[in-house]
Design a protein around this motif. Sequence first.
Motif, PDB file in Angstrom:
ATOM      1  N   TYR A   1       0.808  -1.221   0.000  1.00  0.00           N
ATOM      2  CA  TYR A   1       0.000   0.000   0.000  1.00  0.00           C
ATOM      3  C   TYR A   1       0.842   1.273   0.000  1.00  0.00           C
ATOM      4  N   LEU A   2       0.386   2.236  -0.791  1.00  0.00           N
ATOM      5  CA  LEU A   2       0.842   3.605  -0.672  1.00  0.00           C
ATOM      6  C   LEU A   2      -0.169   4.254   0.265  1.00  0.00           C
ATOM      7  N   THR A   3       0.298   4.753   1.403  1.00  0.00           N
ATOM      8  CA  THR A   3      -0.624   5.265   2.413  1.00  0.00           C
ATOM      9  C   THR A   3      -0.474   6.773   2.568  1.00  0.00           C
ATOM     10  N   PHE A   4      -1.612   7.423   2.668  1.00  0.00           N
ATOM     11  CA  PHE A   4      -1.667   8.851   2.922  1.00  0.00           C
ATOM     12  C   PHE A   4      -2.125   8.984   4.372  1.00  0.00           C
ATOM     13  N   VAL A   5      -1.265   9.565   5.202  1.00  0.00           N
ATOM     14  CA  VAL A   5      -1.469   9.524   6.649  1.00  0.00           C
ATOM     15  C   VAL A   5      -1.701  10.923   7.215  1.00  0.00           C
ATOM     16  N   GLU A   6      -2.772  11.052   7.946  1.00  0.00           N
ATOM     17  CA  GLU A   6      -3.060  12.279   8.691  1.00  0.00           C
ATOM     18  C   GLU A   6      -2.684  12.029  10.155  1.00  0.00           C
ATOM     19  N   VAL A   7      -1.959  12.974  10.735  1.00  0.00           N
ATOM     20  CA  VAL A   7      -1.558  12.870  12.132  1.00  0.00           C
ATOM     21  C   VAL A   7      -2.403  13.848  12.937  1.00  0.00           C
ATOM     22  N   LYS A   8      -3.022  13.333  13.991  1.00  0.00           N
ATOM     23  CA  LYS A   8      -3.807  14.177  14.892  1.00  0.00           C
ATOM     24  C   LYS A   8      -3.383  13.891  16.319  1.00  0.00           C
ATOM     25  N   TYR A   9      -3.267  14.942  17.096  1.00  0.00           N
ATOM     26  CA  TYR A   9      -2.881  14.756  18.492  1.00  0.00           C
ATOM     27  C   TYR A   9      -3.782  15.597  19.394  1.00  0.00           C
ATOM     28  N   ARG A  10      -3.880  15.158  20.627  1.00  0.00           N
ATOM     29  CA  ARG A  10      -4.625  15.870  21.658  1.00  0.00           C
ATOM     30  C   ARG A  10      -3.848  15.765  22.962  1.00  0.00           C
ATOM     31  N   THR A  11      -3.835  16.857  23.693  1.00  0.00           N
ATOM     32  CA  THR A  11      -3.172  16.845  24.995  1.00  0.00           C
ATOM     33  C   THR A  11      -4.186  16.722  26.124  1.00  0.00           C
ATOM     34  N   SER A  12      -5.469  16.635  25.730  1.00  0.00           N
ATOM     35  CA  SER A  12      -6.508  16.354  26.723  1.00  0.00           C
ATOM     36  C   SER A  12      -7.719  15.782  25.990  1.00  0.00           C
ATOM     37  N   ALA A  13      -8.623  15.194  26.750  1.00  0.00           N
ATOM     38  CA  ALA A  13      -9.826  14.607  26.158  1.00  0.00           C
ATOM     39  C   ALA A  13     -10.947  15.640  26.038  1.00  0.00           C
ATOM     40  N   ARG A  14     -10.667  16.863  26.393  1.00  0.00           N
ATOM     41  CA  ARG A  14     -11.683  17.915  26.400  1.00  0.00           C
ATOM     42  C   ARG A  14     -12.399  18.081  25.056  1.00  0.00           C
ATOM     43  N   PHE A  15     -11.661  17.934  23.968  1.00  0.00           N
ATOM     44  CA  PHE A  15     -12.248  18.092  22.635  1.00  0.00           C
ATOM     45  C   PHE A  15     -12.452  16.758  21.925  1.00  0.00           C
ATOM     46  N   GLY A  16     -12.425  15.660  22.661  1.00  0.00           N
ATOM     47  CA  GLY A  16     -12.640  14.343  22.079  1.00  0.00           C
ATOM     48  C   GLY A  16     -11.342  13.669  21.677  1.00  0.00           C
ATOM     49  N   GLU A  17     -11.521  12.507  21.082  1.00  0.00           N
ATOM     50  CA  GLU A  17     -10.372  11.717  20.630  1.00  0.00           C
ATOM     51  C   GLU A  17      -9.739  12.385  19.407  1.00  0.00           C
ATOM     52  N   PRO A  18      -8.421  12.251  19.239  1.00  0.00           N
ATOM     53  CA  PRO A  18      -7.752  12.924  18.122  1.00  0.00           C
ATOM     54  C   PRO A  18      -8.278  12.496  16.748  1.00  0.00           C
ATOM     55  N   GLU A  19      -8.590  11.206  16.597  1.00  0.00           N
ATOM     56  CA  GLU A  19      -9.032  10.724  15.280  1.00  0.00           C
ATOM     57  C   GLU A  19     -10.372  11.327  14.862  1.00  0.00           C
ATOM     58  N   ALA A  20     -11.164  11.773  15.836  1.00  0.00           N
ATOM     59  CA  ALA A  20     -12.462  12.382  15.524  1.00  0.00           C
ATOM     60  C   ALA A  20     -12.306  13.710  14.780  1.00  0.00           C
ATOM     61  N   ALA A  21     -11.113  14.289  14.850  1.00  0.00           N
ATOM     62  CA  ALA A  21     -10.863  15.556  14.156  1.00  0.00           C
ATOM     63  C   ALA A  21     -10.688  15.374  12.645  1.00  0.00           C
ATOM     64  N   VAL A  22     -10.568  14.132  12.199  1.00  0.00           N
ATOM     65  CA  VAL A  22     -10.445  13.876  10.758  1.00  0.00           C
ATOM     66  C   VAL A  22     -11.864  13.709  10.221  1.00  0.00           C
ATOM     67  N   ASN A  23     -12.534  14.833  10.086  1.00  0.00           N
ATOM     68  CA  ASN A  23     -13.932  14.850   9.641  1.00  0.00           C
ATOM     69  C   ASN A  23     -14.030  14.726   8.121  1.00  0.00           C
ATOM     70  N   SER A  24     -15.243  14.741   7.605  1.00  0.00           N
ATOM     71  CA  SER A  24     -15.435  14.533   6.158  1.00  0.00           C
ATOM     72  C   SER A  24     -14.768  15.627   5.334  1.00  0.00           C
ATOM     73  N   ARG A  25     -14.756  16.841   5.831  1.00  0.00           N
ATOM     74  CA  ARG A  25     -14.094  17.926   5.089  1.00  0.00           C
ATOM     75  C   ARG A  25     -12.594  17.651   4.973  1.00  0.00           C
ATOM     76  N   LYS A  26     -11.974  17.251   6.090  1.00  0.00           N
ATOM     77  CA  LYS A  26     -10.550  16.939   6.076  1.00  0.00           C
ATOM     78  C   LYS A  26     -10.272  15.725   5.186  1.00  0.00           C
ATOM     79  N   GLN A  27     -11.141  14.722   5.224  1.00  0.00           N
ATOM     80  CA  GLN A  27     -10.981  13.545   4.371  1.00  0.00           C
ATOM     81  C   GLN A  27     -11.022  13.936   2.895  1.00  0.00           C
ATOM     82  N   LYS A  28     -11.946  14.797   2.528  1.00  0.00           N
ATOM     83  CA  LYS A  28     -12.038  15.256   1.133  1.00  0.00           C
ATOM     84  C   LYS A  28     -10.761  15.967   0.715  1.00  0.00           C
ATOM     85  N   THR A  29     -10.241  16.813   1.598  1.00  0.00           N
ATOM     86  CA  THR A  29      -8.999  17.522   1.295  1.00  0.00           C
ATOM     87  C   THR A  29      -7.860  16.540   1.075  1.00  0.00           C
TER      88      THR A  29
END
Length: 126
Positions: free
Chosen positions: A46-74
Motif C-alpha cells: 500500500y501507498l498510504t496517505f497519513v493524517e496525524v492528529k494529536y490531543r493533549t486532553s480529552a476535552r475536545f474528544g479523541e484525536p481521530e475524531a478531528a479527521v472529519n469529512s471535510r478533512k478527508q475530502k482535502t
Amino acid sequence: MNKRETGQYYENLACEYLSENGAKIVCRNFRSKKGEIDIIARDGKYLTFVEVKYRTSARFGEPEAAVNSRKQKTICRVSDFYKIRFGISEECPIRYDVVAIKVDETSAIHIRWHKNAFSYIPYNAW
C-alpha cells in the motif's frame, strides 16, 4: 513551543512509530493548492496517505475524531494531485490512515495507527 513546532514534534513521533511498525516514509508535509498531507508512506503493497492528529486532553474528544469529512475530502484531493505528479499507477493499492496521538494527564504518550481509517471520496461525490 509554538503551534507549528508542536505539530512537527508529533509528526516526528508518528514517523518513528510508523517506521518501527514496518512502514517506509516516502514524503512528509506534501503540499498542493488544495491542502497538505502530513505523511506519505509505503506499508507493504500500500501507498498510504497519513493524517496525524494529536490531543493533549480529552476535552475536545479523541484525536481521530478531528479527521472529519471535510478533512478527508482535502486529503483525497491532495492524494489525487500526488498520484498525478509522481505518475502513480491506477493499479497501485492506496490506503488512507490516521495516526492518533494522545497525551494523558501523566504526560504519557499513546499512539494508535488506524489503517484504512476512511475510504477515498471521489471529487464528483461532493
